[in-house]
Design a protein around this motif. Structure first.
Motif, PDB file in Angstrom:
ATOM      1  N   LYS A 110      22.965 -20.360   5.950  1.00 26.10           N
ATOM      2  CA  LYS A 110      22.792 -20.536   7.191  1.00 26.10           C
ATOM      3  C   LYS A 110      22.049 -21.841   7.546  1.00 26.10           C
ATOM      4  O   LYS A 110      22.386 -22.863   8.364  1.00 26.10           O
ATOM      5  N   HIS A 111      21.044 -22.147   6.686  1.00 24.62           N
ATOM      6  CA  HIS A 111      20.201 -23.546   6.674  1.00 24.62           C
ATOM      7  C   HIS A 111      21.254 -24.649   6.255  1.00 24.62           C
ATOM      8  O   HIS A 111      21.353 -25.645   6.979  1.00 24.62           O
ATOM      9  N   ARG A 112      22.327 -24.590   5.598  1.00 26.87           N
ATOM     10  CA  ARG A 112      23.220 -25.477   5.081  1.00 26.87           C
ATOM     11  C   ARG A 112      24.408 -25.798   6.324  1.00 26.87           C
ATOM     12  O   ARG A 112      24.943 -26.704   6.595  1.00 26.87           O
ATOM     13  N   GLU A 113      24.337 -24.580   7.127  1.00 29.09           N
ATOM     14  CA  GLU A 113      24.959 -24.841   8.413  1.00 29.09           C
ATOM     15  C   GLU A 113      24.518 -25.885   9.457  1.00 29.09           C
ATOM     16  O   GLU A 113      25.037 -26.090  10.665  1.00 29.09           O
ATOM     17  N   GLY A 114      23.272 -25.966   9.236  1.00 25.67           N
ATOM     18  CA  GLY A 114      22.538 -26.994  10.101  1.00 25.67           C
ATOM     19  C   GLY A 114      21.246 -26.056  10.839  1.00 25.67           C
ATOM     20  O   GLY A 114      20.715 -26.692  11.580  1.00 25.67           O
ATOM     21  N   PHE A 115      20.906 -25.037  10.629  1.00 26.46           N
ATOM     22  CA  PHE A 115      19.813 -24.386  11.129  1.00 26.46           C
ATOM     23  C   PHE A 115      18.450 -24.761  10.403  1.00 26.46           C
ATOM     24  O   PHE A 115      18.355 -24.562   9.102  1.00 26.46           O
ATOM     25  N   GLU A 116      17.499 -25.023  11.040  1.00 24.69           N
ATOM     26  CA  GLU A 116      16.213 -25.793  10.412  1.00 24.69           C
ATOM     27  C   GLU A 116      15.183 -24.470   9.938  1.00 24.69           C
ATOM     28  O   GLU A 116      14.777 -24.505   8.802  1.00 24.69           O
ATOM     29  N   VAL A 117      15.476 -23.363  10.646  1.00 18.96           N
ATOM     30  CA  VAL A 117      14.667 -22.239  10.430  1.00 18.96           C
ATOM     31  C   VAL A 117      15.487 -21.044  10.377  1.00 18.96           C
ATOM     32  O   VAL A 117      16.039 -20.582  11.162  1.00 18.96           O
ATOM     33  N   VAL A 118      15.642 -20.272   9.409  1.00 20.09           N
ATOM     34  CA  VAL A 118      16.655 -19.178   9.303  1.00 20.09           C
ATOM     35  C   VAL A 118      15.545 -17.811   8.770  1.00 20.09           C
ATOM     36  O   VAL A 118      14.917 -17.776   7.964  1.00 20.09           O
ATOM     37  N   TYR A 119      15.351 -16.924   9.796  1.00 18.98           N
ATOM     38  CA  TYR A 119      14.424 -15.924   9.721  1.00 18.98           C
ATOM     39  C   TYR A 119      15.272 -14.513   9.376  1.00 18.98           C
ATOM     40  O   TYR A 119      16.328 -14.627   9.690  1.00 18.98           O
ATOM     41  N   ALA A 120      14.491 -13.767   8.608  1.00 16.74           N
ATOM     42  CA  ALA A 120      15.388 -12.354   8.386  1.00 16.74           C
ATOM     43  C   ALA A 120      14.900 -11.309   9.269  1.00 16.74           C
ATOM     44  O   ALA A 120      13.688 -11.146   9.570  1.00 16.74           O
ATOM     45  N   VAL A 121      15.873 -10.735  10.027  1.00 16.44           N
ATOM     46  CA  VAL A 121      15.689  -9.557  10.774  1.00 16.44           C
ATOM     47  C   VAL A 121      15.701  -8.264  10.470  1.00 16.44           C
ATOM     48  O   VAL A 121      16.845  -7.829   9.832  1.00 16.44           O
ATOM     49  N   ARG A 122      14.885  -7.482  10.394  1.00 16.02           N
ATOM     50  CA  ARG A 122      14.814  -6.157   9.765  1.00 16.02           C
ATOM     51  C   ARG A 122      15.497  -5.346  10.808  1.00 16.02           C
ATOM     52  O   ARG A 122      15.280  -5.037  11.769  1.00 16.02           O
ATOM     53  N   LEU A 138       6.143  -1.547  19.252  1.00 14.67           N
ATOM     54  CA  LEU A 138       5.394  -1.751  20.542  1.00 14.67           C
ATOM     55  C   LEU A 138       4.683  -2.985  20.581  1.00 14.67           C
ATOM     56  O   LEU A 138       4.996  -3.697  21.605  1.00 14.67           O
ATOM     57  N   PHE A 139       4.142  -3.236  19.418  1.00 19.57           N
ATOM     58  CA  PHE A 139       3.317  -4.801  19.330  1.00 19.57           C
ATOM     59  C   PHE A 139       4.144  -5.816  19.789  1.00 19.57           C
ATOM     60  O   PHE A 139       4.076  -6.689  20.661  1.00 19.57           O
ATOM     61  N   TYR A 140       5.389  -5.825  19.060  1.00 13.59           N
ATOM     62  CA  TYR A 140       6.431  -7.109  19.270  1.00 13.59           C
ATOM     63  C   TYR A 140       6.878  -6.817  20.555  1.00 13.59           C
ATOM     64  O   TYR A 140       6.975  -8.054  21.142  1.00 13.59           O
ATOM     65  N   ARG A 141       7.262  -5.794  21.262  1.00 10.83           N
ATOM     66  CA  ARG A 141       7.711  -5.809  22.627  1.00 10.83           C
ATOM     67  C   ARG A 141       6.779  -6.243  23.517  1.00 10.83           C
ATOM     68  O   ARG A 141       6.968  -7.001  24.521  1.00 10.83           O
ATOM     69  N   LEU A 142       5.602  -5.855  23.230  1.00 12.23           N
ATOM     70  CA  LEU A 142       4.284  -6.358  24.446  1.00 12.23           C
ATOM     71  C   LEU A 142       4.181  -7.875  24.100  1.00 12.23           C
ATOM     72  O   LEU A 142       4.076  -8.488  25.061  1.00 12.23           O
ATOM     73  N   LEU A 143       4.286  -8.492  22.882  1.00  9.97           N
ATOM     74  CA  LEU A 143       4.093  -9.868  22.754  1.00  9.97           C
ATOM     75  C   LEU A 143       5.087 -10.286  23.477  1.00  9.97           C
ATOM     76  O   LEU A 143       4.786 -11.599  23.854  1.00  9.97           O
ATOM     77  N   VAL A 144       6.258 -10.275  23.266  1.00  8.71           N
ATOM     78  CA  VAL A 144       7.526 -10.902  23.866  1.00  8.71           C
ATOM     79  C   VAL A 144       7.275 -10.983  25.376  1.00  8.71           C
ATOM     80  O   VAL A 144       7.433 -12.286  25.995  1.00  8.71           O
ATOM     81  N   ARG A 145       6.619 -10.064  25.981  1.00  3.62           N
ATOM     82  CA  ARG A 145       6.408  -9.695  27.493  1.00  3.62           C
ATOM     83  C   ARG A 145       5.257 -10.703  27.822  1.00  3.62           C
ATOM     84  O   ARG A 145       5.442 -11.660  28.913  1.00  3.62           O
ATOM     85  N   ILE A 146       4.489 -11.268  26.934  1.00  2.00           N
ATOM     86  CA  ILE A 146       3.339 -11.783  27.532  1.00  2.00           C
ATOM     87  C   ILE A 146       3.082 -13.228  26.879  1.00  2.00           C
ATOM     88  O   ILE A 146       2.268 -13.953  27.151  1.00  2.00           O
ATOM     89  N   THR A 147       3.932 -13.856  26.232  1.00  3.53           N
ATOM     90  CA  THR A 147       4.002 -14.989  25.561  1.00  3.53           C
ATOM     91  C   THR A 147       5.093 -16.078  26.167  1.00  3.53           C
ATOM     92  O   THR A 147       5.986 -15.293  26.439  1.00  3.53           O
ATOM     93  N   ALA A 148       4.655 -17.193  25.893  1.00  3.51           N
ATOM     94  CA  ALA A 148       5.779 -18.104  26.631  1.00  3.51           C
ATOM     95  C   ALA A 148       6.915 -18.378  25.426  1.00  3.51           C
ATOM     96  O   ALA A 148       7.954 -18.921  25.649  1.00  3.51           O
ATOM     97  N   VAL A 149       6.232 -18.546  24.143  1.00  2.00           N
ATOM     98  CA  VAL A 149       7.035 -18.662  23.171  1.00  2.00           C
ATOM     99  C   VAL A 149       8.106 -17.651  22.853  1.00  2.00           C
ATOM    100  O   VAL A 149       7.472 -16.319  22.906  1.00  2.00           O
ATOM    101  N   HIS A 150       9.287 -18.116  22.427  1.00  2.00           N
ATOM    102  CA  HIS A 150      10.217 -16.784  21.960  1.00  2.00           C
ATOM    103  C   HIS A 150       9.752 -16.502  20.526  1.00  2.00           C
ATOM    104  O   HIS A 150      10.476 -16.953  19.700  1.00  2.00           O
ATOM    105  N   ILE A 151       9.556 -15.207  20.337  1.00  2.00           N
ATOM    106  CA  ILE A 151       9.116 -14.736  19.151  1.00  2.00           C
ATOM    107  C   ILE A 151      10.173 -13.823  18.753  1.00  2.00           C
ATOM    108  O   ILE A 151      10.075 -12.668  19.492  1.00  2.00           O
ATOM    109  N   PRO A 152      11.094 -13.987  17.944  1.00  2.68           N
ATOM    110  CA  PRO A 152      12.136 -13.052  17.670  1.00  2.68           C
ATOM    111  C   PRO A 152      11.462 -11.665  17.393  1.00  2.68           C
ATOM    112  O   PRO A 152      10.513 -11.623  16.661  1.00  2.68           O
ATOM    113  N   LEU A 153      12.191 -10.572  17.825  1.00  5.92           N
ATOM    114  CA  LEU A 153      11.907  -9.105  17.629  1.00  5.92           C
ATOM    115  C   LEU A 153      12.299  -8.657  16.421  1.00  5.92           C
ATOM    116  O   LEU A 153      13.176  -9.132  15.539  1.00  5.92           O
ATOM    117  N   ASP A 154      11.437  -7.907  15.769  1.00  9.00           N
ATOM    118  CA  ASP A 154      11.620  -7.197  14.602  1.00  9.00           C
ATOM    119  C   ASP A 154      11.939  -8.216  13.414  1.00  9.00           C
ATOM    120  O   ASP A 154      12.564  -7.981  12.451  1.00  9.00           O
TER     121      ASP A 154
END
Ligand code: UDP
Ligand code: MG
Length: 327
Positions: A110-122, A138-154
């Motif tokens: 994926k990185h070679r396709e041009g993505f600078e960050v490739v994270y593993a999603v469980r 619960l924590f990640y779902r709360l976090l997504v609601r109250i933060t401005a940065v898009h933190i990917p779920l799971d």
């Protein structure tokens, strides 16, 4: 000296997992890239982890190690690893084989396709308690609601970062670090690759409830002011309620009805006292973190290294300090 790929592994009392991890990593990496390194960051282990890292470094020139002067924490180990990794791309992963090394080729593709960050999603988590899965979800779902940065779920810390992202990450100086959030904050092109999280290979979790709570608080306070703003809303709500209540009491008074009022007084005092103490405590969480930032201490101290030492001036402005003197 640059390499194509670095794998950074934080290690805290993982003696039983290191040989197996090294074996599986070597198998995957050998066919994948011409040059690579595995950088173990020993976060002040009290078992034989450092001894094993040193032995591995002696037998295998791909292996390097840093040993902290004490336990600075998982997130600091990432900072140190990214400060000292030489790879054009850097993978960070846990030592307990919950993050399968066999996924690295997919991350790299994926990185070679041009993505600078490739994270593993469980997509599934095996061998973890219901409590852990539930609180994490619960924590990640709360976090997504109250933060401005898009933190990917799971998504955990298992990910690959390109050199540009690593250099940008190294410029983030904060002391309370939520690595997943910080990497999301960097931007660039990011994408996820799904995987099933395996159970721990050996040993038990190094994240007791106490560390989990601290980690969650760091994540929230680093990326959100919403908890502070709760005070404003609670204040409004309570004031509106009090206003209506006063009107009612006054009307009753003029109508000639009055009563001792112990119950209502106590209710108001207790309720307001609770709200105020909670909010003062919350303020304390933020103020304490501001205090930690102001002190400007290095994020970690390195006591020992294994494998080839960094060349002089190879790693200028990093997060920590190398307290070793090559003999
Ligand atoms: N770890 C660390 N310092 C700590 C706690 C953990 O470096 O203070 C490392 C640990 O060795 C492992 C990774 O962080 O490689 C994740 O820890 P663990 O597997 O115990 O967490 P869990 O998977 O249970 O959330
Ligand atoms: Mg684990």
């Amino acid at each position: 000296m640059k390499v194509d790929l670095s794998v950074v592994v934080p290690v805290f009392n993982e003696e039983e997992n290191l040989p197996e991890l090294h074996r599986r990593l070597s198998q995957v990496l050998a066919g994948l890239v011409p040059s690579w390194e595995v950088l173990f960051v020993d976060d002040g282990s009290r078992d034989r982890s450092w001894e094993i890292i040193r032995q591995l470094a002696e037998q295998d020139p791909h292996v390097r190690g840093l040993r902290f002067s004490r336990n600075f924490g998982h997130q600091m180990a990432f900072a140190a690893g990214l400060d000292h990794a030489r790879g054009e791309a850097v993978v960070i992963m846990d030592a307990d084989l919950q993050d399968p090394p066999e996924l690295i080729p997919q991350l790299l593709a994926k990185h070679r396709e041009g993505f600078e960050v490739v994270y593993a999603v469980r997509t599934a988590r095996h061998g973890e308690s219901l409590f852990k899965k539930l609180t994490a979800s619960l924590f990640y779902r709360l976090l997504v609601r109250i933060t401005a940065v898009h933190i990917p779920l799971d998504t955990g810390d298992f990910r690959l970062m390109g050199r540009r992202a690593v250099e940008a990450f190294r410029r983030l100086p904060e002391r309370h670090r939520f690595t997943r959030g910080l990497v999301a904050w960097l931007g660039f092109r990011q994408t996820g690759v799904p995987y099933e999280r395996a159970p721990r290979y050996k040993g038990s979790t190094k994240y007791p409830l106490r560390k989990m709570v601290r980690f969650a608080l760091d994540a929230i306070t680093s990326f959100s002011h919403v908890p502070l703003q709760v005070a404003t809303w609670l204040g409004f709500l309570v004031s509106a309620f009090a206003f209506v209540y006063i009107l009612v009491v006054l009307a009753l008074k003029f109508a000639g009805v009055s009563w001792p009022g112990y119950t209502s007084l106590m209710a108001a005092i207790l309720f307001l006292g609770g709200v105020q103490l909670t909010m003062v405590g919350l303020l304390g969480e933020y103020v304490g973190r501001i205090y930690d930032e102001v002190k400007q201490r290095p994020l970690y101290l390195v006591a020992e290294v294994a494998g080839t030492l960094p060349e002089a001036g190879e790693f200028p402005a990093g997060h920590g300090q190398l307290e070793v003197h090559p003999s």
